[in-house]
Design a protein around this motif. Sequence first.
Motif, PDB file in Angstrom:
ATOM      1  N   ILE A  43       1.248  -1.424  -0.040  1.00  0.00           N
ATOM      2  CA  ILE A  43      -0.012  -0.137  -0.166  1.00  0.00           C
ATOM      3  C   ILE A  43       1.012   1.455   0.262  1.00  0.00           C
ATOM      4  O   ILE A  43       0.779   1.917  -0.905  1.00  0.00           O
ATOM      5  CB  ILE A  43      -1.318   0.205   1.283  1.00  0.00           C
ATOM      6  CG1 ILE A  43      -1.324  -0.920   1.292  1.00  0.00           C
ATOM      7  CG2 ILE A  43      -1.882   1.184   1.217  1.00  0.00           C
ATOM      8  CD1 ILE A  43      -2.694  -1.335   2.060  1.00  0.00           C
ATOM      9  N   GLY A  56       0.450  -1.286  -6.309  1.00  0.00           N
ATOM     10  CA  GLY A  56       0.449  -1.470  -4.476  1.00  0.00           C
ATOM     11  C   GLY A  56      -0.714  -2.299  -4.771  1.00  0.00           C
ATOM     12  O   GLY A  56      -1.831  -2.818  -4.018  1.00  0.00           O
ATOM     13  N   ASN A  91      -6.147  -2.661  -3.418  1.00  0.00           N
ATOM     14  CA  ASN A  91      -6.229  -1.684  -1.824  1.00  0.00           C
ATOM     15  C   ASN A  91      -7.692  -0.190  -2.789  1.00  0.00           C
ATOM     16  O   ASN A  91      -6.982  -0.071  -3.437  1.00  0.00           O
ATOM     17  CB  ASN A  91      -4.858  -1.580  -1.214  1.00  0.00           C
ATOM     18  CG  ASN A  91      -5.528  -1.351   0.089  1.00  0.00           C
ATOM     19  OD1 ASN A  91      -6.132  -0.519   0.210  1.00  0.00           O
ATOM     20  ND2 ASN A  91      -5.035  -2.531   0.694  1.00  0.00           N
ATOM     21  N   VAL A 149      -5.094   2.425  -2.330  1.00  0.00           N
ATOM     22  CA  VAL A 149      -4.381   3.188  -2.968  1.00  0.00           C
ATOM     23  C   VAL A 149      -5.627   3.573  -4.589  1.00  0.00           C
ATOM     24  O   VAL A 149      -4.769   4.982  -4.789  1.00  0.00           O
ATOM     25  CB  VAL A 149      -3.760   1.481  -3.772  1.00  0.00           C
ATOM     26  CG1 VAL A 149      -2.780   2.320  -5.137  1.00  0.00           C
ATOM     27  CG2 VAL A 149      -2.303   1.453  -2.785  1.00  0.00           C
TER      28      VAL A 149
END
Length: 209
Positions: free
Chosen positions: A81, A129, A132, A135
Amino acid sequence: MSQPVQPPNPPQQPFGGQPVEGNPYAGQPGQHAPAAPTGNPYGQQPSAPTGNPFAGQQPGQGAPFGGGAPFAPVPPARNNILLGVAVALGAAIVAGILYGVIAGSIEREVGYAAVGVGFLVGFAASKVGGSNPAVIAASAVFSIGAVYLGQLIGISMILSDLAQIPFSEVVGDHFDTVTKAWSEEADFMTYLFLVLGGAAAVGGAKKAG
């Protein structure tokens, strides 16, 4: 006068003239002699089992249940992340500068450029990343900031041309004038480009994920 009759060829000894009597391995003429015992009781027998069911395979042969390795390595998961957010910030800065240079050069904004800024930021961040939500949210926020940064750079370039002063002086000494000019000139399209940048970032993140 008749010629004397030659005696028939004398019998030859088999195997180089060795006597046959007393040699149990001497074969008849035209036959191969059997191999003599070597003293190894396993000489003509299959190799003894080793307890390894794959001992008979040659190096490089695949698994017995279909070729290749029995288990393929699993690629590492993209779920960093912090690194994804950092990539989003870096991409937003670079894309915002490019957007501002384009807008200042043609003295107008282009909607496709704003969409391209957001898509680039979201795609790059999600590639590193993962998908997520943090992100994706960071990509959207940074994309809006990138479009805003580009608009300020474009206005600074225009003011630099009008006032005939260096661009660095406009940004360094008259940045308040730049932000005031942005507020006065902002209209529906200005805010629409900001929204397009954030929405494109979400789409780019989903495309990469």
